[in-house]
Write a protein that holds these residues in place. Structure first.
Motif, PDB file in Angstrom:
ATOM      1  N   SER A  37     -15.269   5.747  -1.046  1.00 35.39           N
ATOM      2  CA  SER A  37     -14.001   5.742  -1.780  1.00 35.39           C
ATOM      3  C   SER A  37     -14.272   5.483  -3.255  1.00 35.39           C
ATOM      4  N   THR A  42      -9.117   6.654  -3.985  1.00 37.64           N
ATOM      5  CA  THR A  42      -9.234   7.944  -3.313  1.00 37.64           C
ATOM      6  C   THR A  42     -10.370   7.844  -2.302  1.00 37.64           C
ATOM      7  N   LYS A  48      -4.699   2.719  10.148  1.00 39.45           N
ATOM      8  CA  LYS A  48      -4.830   4.134   9.788  1.00 39.45           C
ATOM      9  C   LYS A  48      -6.261   4.611   9.944  1.00 39.45           C
ATOM     10  N   ASP A  51      -7.208  10.465   1.742  1.00 42.44           N
ATOM     11  CA  ASP A  51      -5.928  10.028   1.186  1.00 42.44           C
ATOM     12  C   ASP A  51      -6.089   9.555  -0.251  1.00 42.44           C
ATOM     13  N   TYR A  52      -4.955   9.465  -0.916  1.00 42.42           N
ATOM     14  CA  TYR A  52      -4.878   8.831  -2.228  1.00 42.42           C
ATOM     15  C   TYR A  52      -3.938   7.650  -2.066  1.00 42.42           C
ATOM     16  N   THR A  53      -4.390   6.465  -2.469  1.00 45.14           N
ATOM     17  CA  THR A  53      -3.631   5.242  -2.220  1.00 45.14           C
ATOM     18  C   THR A  53      -3.557   4.379  -3.472  1.00 45.14           C
ATOM     19  N   GLU A  55       0.841  -1.194   0.000  1.00 42.14           N
ATOM     20  CA  GLU A  55       0.000   0.000   0.000  1.00 42.14           C
ATOM     21  C   GLU A  55       0.881   1.251   0.000  1.00 42.14           C
ATOM     22  N   THR A  56       0.719   2.076  -1.011  1.00 42.76           N
ATOM     23  CA  THR A  56       1.435   3.353  -1.088  1.00 42.76           C
ATOM     24  C   THR A  56       0.420   4.478  -0.984  1.00 42.76           C
ATOM     25  N   SER A  57       0.524   5.295   0.068  1.00 42.93           N
ATOM     26  CA  SER A  57      -0.481   6.327   0.325  1.00 42.93           C
ATOM     27  C   SER A  57       0.141   7.713   0.399  1.00 42.93           C
ATOM     28  N   TYR A  58      -0.700   8.701   0.095  1.00 42.72           N
ATOM     29  CA  TYR A  58      -0.339  10.107   0.252  1.00 42.72           C
ATOM     30  C   TYR A  58      -1.435  10.795   1.058  1.00 42.72           C
ATOM     31  N   MET A  59      -1.023  11.573   2.081  1.00 43.45           N
ATOM     32  CA  MET A  59      -1.963  12.312   2.926  1.00 43.45           C
ATOM     33  C   MET A  59      -1.391  13.694   3.217  1.00 43.45           C
TER      34      MET A  59
END
Length: 240
Positions: free
Chosen positions: A180, A211, A165, A221-223, A144-148
Motif C-alpha cells: 500500500s 491506496t 474487508k 481500493d482507495y481509502t 474509514e472512507t473507501s472506494y472500490m
C-alpha cells in the motif's frame, strides 16, 4: 549556553519543559498539565504559542485534550507499527483487542475524476462508497472512507464490510495483497469527527490517504482514514 538557548523557539522550549515533566513523572498519566494561561505567563508568550507546543505533543501522542476540561498527559494508546500490510482486524488481534466495524454508509456512486484516477478507472464508472467506524474493544479508533470498483467486486456486501474487508479479499476472493502507498497529514477535526471520537475541537487528528495494490498490479481500493489520535497512534517503520 545562554546565547544558544535564545535561538530555541519559545514553543519548542515549552514542548521540552512538558516532555521533561512527563519523563520525570512530575506529570502522571491521565493528569492535567498547567493551563494555557499558566504556561503563557511562565514563558511570557501568547496562548497561541502555548497552543502550538501542546498541539505538537497531542499529535505525537504525549498529550490529549478533553473538550472544555483541559490538556492531560495521554494514557497508553493502541499503537500500530506498519511493517507489512495488515488489516485493522489483524492488528487489533495481535494486540489482544477485539476489532469491530460499524458501516455508516454503503452505496454505489459514479466515480469522479479524483476517484477514477486513484482506482485507474474511467470517469463515471460505478464504485462503492464505503464509510466505516473502526473500533477496538468498543473504543472508536478511526473513520474509514473507501472506494472500490463495483465491476471488480460485484459480491461485496454490507455483511462482509461489517467484518473484515481484507478477509473477504484474501479468504473468499483468494486474492493477494501486495503493498500500500500512503500519505499522512494532520487535520483539525470537523463536528462529525468530534461527535464520533469525543475529541477536543482544537486537538489535531491524522488523516491517511491510502491506496492498496494486489500482486497482479491492480488496485484494490482507495481509502481515506481519519485517526483518533487520542486513542490510536499510527506509526510506520521503513525497512531497507
Amino acid at each position: 549556553m545562554a546565547q544558544s538557548a535564545k535561538k530555541i523557539p519559545k514553543y519548542k522550549m515549552i514542548e521540552n519543559y512538558i516532555m521533561q515533566n512527563i519523563k520525570s513523572g512530575h506529570y502522571s498519566k491521565g493528569e492535567p498539565i498547567e493551563t494555557e494561561q499558566e504556561l503563557s505567563s511562565k514563558y511570557s508568550v501568547s496562548r497561541v504559542t502555548v497552543r502550538q507546543a501542546t498541539n505538537n505533543l497531542v499529535a505525537r501522542g504525549y498529550l490529549s485534550r478533553s473538550q472544555g476540561s483541559g490538556t492531560y498527559v495521554a494514557e497508553k494508546k493502541v499503537v500500530s507499527r506498519a511493517t507489512t500490510v495488515k488489516s485493522f482486524t489483524e492488528e487489533m488481534k495481535a494486540m489482544g483487542k477485539k476489532a469491530s466495524s460499524k458501516v455508516l454508509d454503503f452505496k454505489v456512486v459514479a466515480a469522479n475524476r479524483e476517484v477514477s484516477q486513484k482506482l485507474n478507472l474511467e470517469i463515471d464508472s460505478p464504485v462503492y462508497h464505503i464509510v466505516r467506524l473502526r473500533e477496538a474493544d468498543g473504543e472508536p479508533m478511526m473513520i474509514e472512507t473507501s472506494y472500490m470498483s463495483v465491476m471488480a467486486y460485484p459480491d461485496l456486501t454490507y455483511e462482509r464490510l461489517s467484518r473484515s474487508k481484507y478477509s473477504y479479499i484474501e479468504e473468499e476472493r483468494k486474492l493477494i495483497i501486495d503493498h500500500s502507498h500512503h500519505i499522512v497529514v494532520p487535520i483539525m477535526p470537523t463536528e462529525e469527527m468530534i461527535g464520533y471520537f469525543g475529541c477536543d475541537q482544537a486537538s489535531p487528528l491524522l488523516k491517511v490517504f491510502n491506496t492498496t495494490f494486489l500482486t497482479d498490479g491492480s488496485i484494490l481500493d482507495y481509502t481515506e482514514l481519519v485517526i483518533n489520535t487520542e486513542k490510536y497512534q499510527y506509526q510506520s517503520i521503513r525497512q531497507k
